[in-house]
Design a protein around this motif. Structure first.
Motif, PDB file in Angstrom:
ATOM      1  N   VAL A   1       0.847  -1.191   0.000  1.00 17.89           N
ATOM      2  CA  VAL A   1       0.000   0.000   0.000  1.00 17.89           C
ATOM      3  C   VAL A   1       0.886   1.246   0.000  1.00 17.89           C
ATOM      4  O   VAL A   1       1.738   1.424   0.867  1.00 17.89           O
ATOM      5  N   TYR A   2       0.677   2.104  -1.013  1.00 14.82           N
ATOM      6  CA  TYR A   2       1.417   3.367  -1.132  1.00 14.82           C
ATOM      7  C   TYR A   2       0.406   4.475  -1.386  1.00 14.82           C
ATOM      8  O   TYR A   2      -0.382   4.391  -2.321  1.00 14.82           O
ATOM      9  N   MET A   3       0.420   5.498  -0.533  1.00 13.05           N
ATOM     10  CA  MET A   3      -0.553   6.583  -0.648  1.00 13.05           C
ATOM     11  C   MET A   3       0.133   7.918  -0.366  1.00 13.05           C
ATOM     12  O   MET A   3       1.145   7.982   0.328  1.00 13.05           O
ATOM     13  N   ASP A   4      -0.479   9.002  -0.892  1.00 12.99           N
ATOM     14  CA  ASP A   4       0.029  10.349  -0.634  1.00 12.99           C
ATOM     15  C   ASP A   4      -0.305  10.783   0.790  1.00 12.99           C
ATOM     16  O   ASP A   4      -1.426  10.576   1.265  1.00 12.99           O
ATOM     17  N   VAL A   5       0.692  11.381   1.448  1.00 14.41           N
ATOM     18  CA  VAL A   5       0.532  11.884   2.810  1.00 14.41           C
ATOM     19  C   VAL A   5       1.126  13.292   2.873  1.00 14.41           C
ATOM     20  O   VAL A   5       2.211  13.533   2.356  1.00 14.41           O
ATOM     21  N   LYS A   6       0.398  14.191   3.519  1.00 12.15           N
ATOM     22  CA  LYS A   6       0.875  15.572   3.701  1.00 12.15           C
ATOM     23  C   LYS A   6       1.559  15.668   5.059  1.00 12.15           C
ATOM     24  O   LYS A   6       0.991  15.283   6.081  1.00 12.15           O
ATOM     25  N   ARG A   7       2.784  16.183   5.041  1.00 18.29           N
ATOM     26  CA  ARG A   7       3.556  16.346   6.286  1.00 18.29           C
ATOM     27  C   ARG A   7       4.343  17.649   6.218  1.00 18.29           C
ATOM     28  O   ARG A   7       4.617  18.156   5.136  1.00 18.29           O
ATOM     29  N   PRO A   8       4.791  18.159   7.380  1.00 19.16           N
ATOM     30  CA  PRO A   8       5.680  19.306   7.368  1.00 19.16           C
ATOM     31  C   PRO A   8       6.949  18.978   6.567  1.00 19.16           C
ATOM     32  O   PRO A   8       7.438  17.852   6.616  1.00 19.16           O
ATOM     33  N   GLU A   9       7.438  19.980   5.835  1.00 17.86           N
ATOM     34  CA  GLU A   9       8.604  19.776   4.972  1.00 17.86           C
ATOM     35  C   GLU A   9       9.890  19.557   5.761  1.00 17.86           C
ATOM     36  O   GLU A   9      10.756  18.790   5.356  1.00 17.86           O
ATOM     37  N   VAL A  10      10.014  20.257   6.895  1.00 13.13           N
ATOM     38  CA  VAL A  10      11.230  20.158   7.708  1.00 13.13           C
ATOM     39  C   VAL A  10      10.835  19.822   9.137  1.00 13.13           C
ATOM     40  O   VAL A  10       9.830  20.311   9.654  1.00 13.13           O
ATOM     41  N   VAL A  11      11.629  18.962   9.768  1.00 11.79           N
ATOM     42  CA  VAL A  11      11.377  18.590  11.157  1.00 11.79           C
ATOM     43  C   VAL A  11      12.696  18.680  11.916  1.00 11.79           C
ATOM     44  O   VAL A  11      13.756  18.380  11.378  1.00 11.79           O
ATOM     45  N   GLU A  12      12.598  19.163  13.156  1.00 10.98           N
ATOM     46  CA  GLU A  12      13.778  19.199  14.023  1.00 10.98           C
ATOM     47  C   GLU A  12      13.480  18.324  15.226  1.00 10.98           C
ATOM     48  O   GLU A  12      12.434  18.468  15.861  1.00 10.98           O
ATOM     49  N   ILE A  13      14.403  17.391  15.506  1.00  6.36           N
ATOM     50  CA  ILE A  13      14.163  16.464  16.613  1.00  6.36           C
ATOM     51  C   ILE A  13      15.346  16.442  17.568  1.00  6.36           C
ATOM     52  O   ILE A  13      16.464  16.807  17.212  1.00  6.36           O
ATOM     53  N   SER A  14      15.059  15.996  18.773  1.00 10.47           N
ATOM     54  CA  SER A  14      16.135  15.658  19.709  1.00 10.47           C
ATOM     55  C   SER A  14      15.958  14.172  20.014  1.00 10.47           C
ATOM     56  O   SER A  14      14.837  13.652  19.980  1.00 10.47           O
ATOM     57  N   TYR A  15      17.068  13.504  20.274  1.00  8.27           N
ATOM     58  CA  TYR A  15      17.023  12.070  20.535  1.00  8.27           C
ATOM     59  C   TYR A  15      18.330  11.659  21.192  1.00  8.27           C
ATOM     60  O   TYR A  15      19.243  12.467  21.352  1.00  8.27           O
ATOM     61  N   LYS A  16      18.423  10.385  21.558  1.00 13.36           N
ATOM     62  CA  LYS A  16      19.691   9.837  22.037  1.00 13.36           C
ATOM     63  C   LYS A  16      20.150   8.804  21.020  1.00 13.36           C
ATOM     64  O   LYS A  16      19.326   8.104  20.426  1.00 13.36           O
TER      65      LYS A  16
END
Length: 187
Positions: free
Chosen positions: A113-128
């Motif tokens: 299954v492949y479908m179009d999804v709208k998301r923010p173009e840029v994301v900033e994350i913090s992680y370990k």
């Protein structure tokens, strides 16, 4: 320091972990934060990578293999042995861009299954990372989309929940043997 979680990028006949599919309750549970980053977590990351490579994936979240922990592995270049995979432990989205973009997504938990999804173009994350070191990362394009897709899994959200065209989605899911009833729309 080379990654302790690097594994050979090849398909295994019997990957170490079992994938769970749309409709399975485990995909809808919120994952728990990892409190101790140790060899057990690094082993989990290695096994997740082996499972992901075996299924031709570029990203995998622990809930997809039935493990309720905030661990994600990503490798946008699974055919490039020189490219190190990314291990995100307890990732948190710090900021997203106002600019949105639409692109096709797929998921190892919803094969075919492949479908179009709208998301923010840029994301900033913090992680370990796999050594427990705090990191931040700003990502766009495929990496940004992949990170958002996998963080959704940690929150019990699957990409089909973000598809706006419900009619096309219902048809596509049905064609691949999945029930539209398993979708929990967030759009």
């Amino acid at each position: 320091m080379p990654s302790e979680v690097a594994v050979e990028k090849k398909k295994l006949q019997n990957p170490p972990l079992e994938l769970h599919y749309l409709g399975d309750r485990v995909l809808r549970q919120g994952a728990k934060r990892v409190t101790k980053i140790d060899e057990e977590i690094r082993k989990l990351a290695r096994e997740m990578l082996q499972t992901m490579y075996s299924q031709d994936g570029i990203g995998l979240a622990a809930p997809q293999v039935g493990i309720n922990k905030q661990v994600i592995v990503i490798d946008l270049e699974p055919d490039n042995p020189a490219n190190s995979p990314l291990v995100l432990i307890n990732p948190t989205i710090k900021q997203v861009s106002r600019d949105m973009c639409v692109a096709q997504e797929g998921c190892l938990s919803i094969p075919g299954v492949y479908m179009d999804v709208k998301r923010p173009e840029v994301v900033e994350i913090s992680y370990k990372d796999e050594y427990g070191r705090p990191k931040t990362l700003k990502a766009s394009d495929l990496l940004g989309r992949c990170i958002q897709h996998e963080i959704d899994h940690l929150n019990g959200v699957v990409f089909v929940d973000r598809v706006e065209n419900s009619l096309a989605l219902a048809q596509e899911l049905s064609k691949h043997g999945f029930s539209y009833q398993a979708v929990k729309s967030v759009v």
